[in-house]
Design a protein around this motif. Sequence first.
Motif, PDB file in Angstrom:
ATOM      1  N   MET A  64       0.837  -1.192   0.000  1.00 20.23           N
ATOM      2  CA  MET A  64       0.000   0.000   0.000  1.00 20.23           C
ATOM      3  C   MET A  64       0.869   1.238   0.000  1.00 20.23           C
ATOM      4  SD  MET A  64      -2.692   1.502   2.835  1.00 20.23           S
ATOM      5  CE  MET A  64      -1.376   2.287   3.787  1.00 20.23           C
ATOM      6  N   ASP A  65       0.593   2.166  -0.906  1.00 21.65           N
ATOM      7  CA  ASP A  65       1.206   3.501  -0.879  1.00 21.65           C
ATOM      8  C   ASP A  65       0.488   4.364   0.144  1.00 21.65           C
ATOM      9  OD1 ASP A  65       2.848   2.930  -2.981  1.00 21.65           O
ATOM     10  OD2 ASP A  65       2.277   4.662  -4.167  1.00 21.65           O
ATOM     11  N   THR A  66       1.232   5.130   0.904  1.00 13.08           N
ATOM     12  CA  THR A  66       0.608   6.209   1.672  1.00 13.08           C
ATOM     13  C   THR A  66       0.560   7.455   0.795  1.00 13.08           C
ATOM     14  OG1 THR A  66       2.720   6.989   2.547  1.00 13.08           O
ATOM     15  CG2 THR A  66       1.530   5.320   3.842  1.00 13.08           C
ATOM     16  N   LYS A  67      -0.199   8.429   1.218  1.00 12.55           N
ATOM     17  CA  LYS A  67      -0.234   9.697   0.503  1.00 12.55           C
ATOM     18  C   LYS A  67       1.010  10.501   0.809  1.00 12.55           C
ATOM     19  CE  LYS A  67      -3.344  13.634  -0.307  1.00 12.55           C
ATOM     20  NZ  LYS A  67      -2.432  14.711   0.095  1.00 12.55           N
ATOM     21  N   GLY A  68       1.461  10.467   2.086  1.00  8.11           N
ATOM     22  CA  GLY A  68       2.656  11.190   2.471  1.00  8.11           C
ATOM     23  C   GLY A  68       2.481  12.698   2.346  1.00  8.11           C
ATOM     24  N   PRO A  69       3.573  13.443   2.558  1.00 11.96           N
ATOM     25  CA  PRO A  69       3.504  14.906   2.463  1.00 11.96           C
ATOM     26  C   PRO A  69       3.566  15.392   1.023  1.00 11.96           C
ATOM     27  CG  PRO A  69       5.717  14.244   3.083  1.00 11.96           C
ATOM     28  CD  PRO A  69       4.893  12.972   3.041  1.00 11.96           C
ATOM     29  N   GLU A  70       2.680  14.868   0.200  1.00 11.07           N
ATOM     30  CA  GLU A  70       2.598  15.284  -1.191  1.00 11.07           C
ATOM     31  C   GLU A  70       1.524  16.341  -1.335  1.00 11.07           C
ATOM     32  OE1 GLU A  70       1.277  12.202  -3.805  1.00 11.07           O
ATOM     33  OE2 GLU A  70      -0.625  11.951  -2.773  1.00 11.07           O
ATOM     34  N   ILE A  71       1.490  16.973  -2.496  1.00 13.35           N
ATOM     35  CA  ILE A  71       0.454  17.961  -2.786  1.00 13.35           C
ATOM     36  C   ILE A  71      -0.356  17.467  -3.970  1.00 13.35           C
ATOM     37  CG2 ILE A  71      -0.029  20.345  -3.437  1.00 13.35           C
ATOM     38  CD1 ILE A  71       2.556  21.172  -2.112  1.00 13.35           C
ATOM     39  N   ARG A  72      -1.651  17.312  -3.764  1.00 12.62           N
ATOM     40  CA  ARG A  72      -2.573  16.916  -4.828  1.00 12.62           C
ATOM     41  C   ARG A  72      -3.692  17.939  -4.930  1.00 12.62           C
ATOM     42  NH1 ARG A  72      -2.836  11.560  -6.908  1.00 12.62           N
ATOM     43  NH2 ARG A  72      -1.219  10.217  -6.040  1.00 12.62           N
ATOM     44  N   THR A  73      -4.235  18.051  -6.107  1.00 10.32           N
ATOM     45  CA  THR A  73      -5.423  18.872  -6.271  1.00 10.32           C
ATOM     46  C   THR A  73      -6.613  18.157  -5.630  1.00 10.32           C
ATOM     47  OG1 THR A  73      -5.822  17.861  -8.436  1.00 10.32           O
ATOM     48  CG2 THR A  73      -4.599  19.932  -8.399  1.00 10.32           C
ATOM     49  N   PRO A 166       4.987  14.625   8.158  1.00 12.84           N
ATOM     50  CA  PRO A 166       5.396  13.400   7.450  1.00 12.84           C
ATOM     51  C   PRO A 166       4.276  12.381   7.337  1.00 12.84           C
ATOM     52  CG  PRO A 166       6.350  13.470   9.652  1.00 12.84           C
ATOM     53  CD  PRO A 166       5.743  14.813   9.404  1.00 12.84           C
ATOM     54  N   VAL A 167       3.360  12.380   8.305  1.00 13.78           N
ATOM     55  CA  VAL A 167       2.232  11.447   8.293  1.00 13.78           C
ATOM     56  C   VAL A 167       0.961  12.244   8.579  1.00 13.78           C
ATOM     57  CG1 VAL A 167       1.231   9.351   9.249  1.00 13.78           C
ATOM     58  CG2 VAL A 167       3.719   9.598   9.153  1.00 13.78           C
ATOM     59  N   SER A 168       0.068  12.285   7.610  1.00 17.42           N
ATOM     60  CA  SER A 168      -1.184  13.005   7.793  1.00 17.42           C
ATOM     61  C   SER A 168      -2.164  12.140   8.586  1.00 17.42           C
ATOM     62  CB  SER A 168      -1.804  13.352   6.434  1.00 17.42           C
ATOM     63  OG  SER A 168      -2.193  12.164   5.763  1.00 17.42           O
ATOM     64  N   GLU A 169      -3.263  12.753   9.017  1.00 18.69           N
ATOM     65  CA  GLU A 169      -4.280  11.984   9.729  1.00 18.69           C
ATOM     66  C   GLU A 169      -4.882  10.923   8.816  1.00 18.69           C
ATOM     67  OE1 GLU A 169      -6.236  10.344  12.611  1.00 18.69           O
ATOM     68  OE2 GLU A 169      -4.815  12.016  12.911  1.00 18.69           O
ATOM     69  N   ARG A 170      -5.027  11.253   7.545  1.00 20.72           N
ATOM     70  CA  ARG A 170      -5.536  10.261   6.585  1.00 20.72           C
ATOM     71  C   ARG A 170      -4.573   9.081   6.455  1.00 20.72           C
ATOM     72  NH1 ARG A 170      -6.080   8.375   1.446  1.00 20.72           N
ATOM     73  NH2 ARG A 170      -8.211   8.269   0.637  1.00 20.72           N
ATOM     74  N   ASP A 171      -3.279   9.378   6.428  1.00 15.29           N
ATOM     75  CA  ASP A 171      -2.283   8.309   6.376  1.00 15.29           C
ATOM     76  C   ASP A 171      -2.400   7.396   7.599  1.00 15.29           C
ATOM     77  OD1 ASP A 171      -1.116   8.937   3.958  1.00 15.29           O
ATOM     78  OD2 ASP A 171       0.465  10.173   4.836  1.00 15.29           O
ATOM     79  N   HIS A 188       6.025   4.579   1.792  1.00 13.95           N
ATOM     80  CA  HIS A 188       5.674   5.925   2.277  1.00 13.95           C
ATOM     81  C   HIS A 188       6.124   6.968   1.271  1.00 13.95           C
ATOM     82  CE1 HIS A 188       4.313   8.894   4.990  1.00 13.95           C
ATOM     83  NE2 HIS A 188       5.503   9.342   5.338  1.00 13.95           N
ATOM     84  N   SER A 189       5.194   7.797   0.844  1.00 10.11           N
ATOM     85  CA  SER A 189       5.443   8.761  -0.224  1.00 10.11           C
ATOM     86  C   SER A 189       6.177  10.009   0.275  1.00 10.11           C
ATOM     87  CB  SER A 189       4.121   9.178  -0.874  1.00 10.11           C
ATOM     88  OG  SER A 189       3.491   8.079  -1.484  1.00 10.11           O
ATOM     89  N   PHE A 190       6.965  10.571  -0.625  1.00 10.14           N
ATOM     90  CA  PHE A 190       7.651  11.841  -0.410  1.00 10.14           C
ATOM     91  C   PHE A 190       8.466  11.876   0.881  1.00 10.14           C
ATOM     92  CE2 PHE A 190       4.580  12.918  -3.630  1.00 10.14           C
ATOM     93  CZ  PHE A 190       5.314  13.728  -4.481  1.00 10.14           C
ATOM     94  N   VAL A 191       9.167  10.786   1.133  1.00 10.71           N
ATOM     95  CA  VAL A 191      10.090  10.752   2.275  1.00 10.71           C
ATOM     96  C   VAL A 191      11.190  11.793   2.049  1.00 10.71           C
ATOM     97  CG1 VAL A 191      11.897   9.373   3.366  1.00 10.71           C
ATOM     98  CG2 VAL A 191       9.651   8.375   2.920  1.00 10.71           C
ATOM     99  N   ARG A 192      11.469  12.572   3.083  1.00 14.75           N
ATOM    100  CA  ARG A 192      12.505  13.610   2.975  1.00 14.75           C
ATOM    101  C   ARG A 192      13.710  13.326   3.856  1.00 14.75           C
ATOM    102  NH1 ARG A 192       7.885  17.725   4.658  1.00 14.75           N
ATOM    103  NH2 ARG A 192       7.742  15.956   6.090  1.00 14.75           N
ATOM    104  N   SER A 193      13.512  12.529   4.902  1.00 19.51           N
ATOM    105  CA  SER A 193      14.598  12.263   5.844  1.00 19.51           C
ATOM    106  C   SER A 193      14.324  10.963   6.576  1.00 19.51           C
ATOM    107  CB  SER A 193      14.705  13.408   6.862  1.00 19.51           C
ATOM    108  OG  SER A 193      13.537  13.439   7.682  1.00 19.51           O
TER     109      SER A 193
END
Length: 340
Positions: A64-73, A166-171, A188-193
């Motif tokens: 499963m992909d998480t949404k992560g700290p990405e930006i979607r419309t 890094p982890v939203s409530e939806r995640d 986990h999407s858009f991992v930065r660190s």
Amino acid sequence: MSRERHTRIMATVPDNRCSADFITLLCEAGMDSVRINSAHVDASTFSQMVRTIRDAAPQVAILMDTKGPEIRTTPLASEFVVDDGEELSLCEGKEMCSRERLYVPVDGLISRLSPGTRVLFDDGEVQFEVTCVEGGEARLRALNSGNIGSRKTIAFPGVALPPLPPVSERDRVMIQAACESRIDMIAHSFVRSAADVRAVKDLIEGSGIKLYAKIECREALDNLEEIAAEADGLLVARGDLGAQIPLPMVPAAQLKSAVVAHQFGKSTMLATQILQSMMKRPLPSRAELSDIFLAVAEGIDCLLLTGETAQGDYPAECVRILNETIIQAEALKCKISMNI
């Protein structure tokens, strides 16, 4: 289905294609594991999809992909085509997108944009340029024509974005559903660190789920070693990565990720545009076959089909061609290593 290969095949399955017949068809073509993108389903739908996959193919691993700290419309009622030179507005908020306005649910974003800023929609399939910013809106001019769909990623290369958790409530909700469904892997999407990786590890502790860090932003490349040390593996997502860094740098980033992962004894996945031309055509381009061949030579452990099986017209054919190409690549790689 062939099992005579080291490099595995993962296929994205959306909720509207998640049937026993579809899963069986992909398995017969060579699929080893399934990816479910949590950005497009809720927890209840996700759990039902897992049950369907388990019933149809209990041997298949599930990621499963998480949404992560990405930006979607935000959602869009009906897709439309934007023409080259056409203008529309980008706004902050959770309202539904329209032909006149695209919304992103990120506070403080618009004030960081300025005239000339590039805006890449859906992995850069449609590119915009900011013409002006006023009244809490950024006016965008399309630099090419293309399709505007619902809940698509949107990137702002070179822009210092507002802090995102890094982890939203939806995640958190989806990760809990993943643990309850006892799936095999989370990406986990858009991992930065490494801290982003640890934030998810804390939530899945004791579940036995393997955690892959998706490499799809510049910060991930800057912190690649510490991320590889913390995660169970790396997933190079070339689509979003190509919207975050200059496109000519993507192949080098792919190779660097594979090398670093292997140095840490971790596995690697590769995703996006593996067989993009087969979205609408029954046969691949020669360049795509070479791309697959070279990925195997680099030591990539798993190739992940995304739109090819989620939306494409030839999902089983994609898996079958990928399977056959991997077998040929591994056979040659073995011969070369034995100096035959």
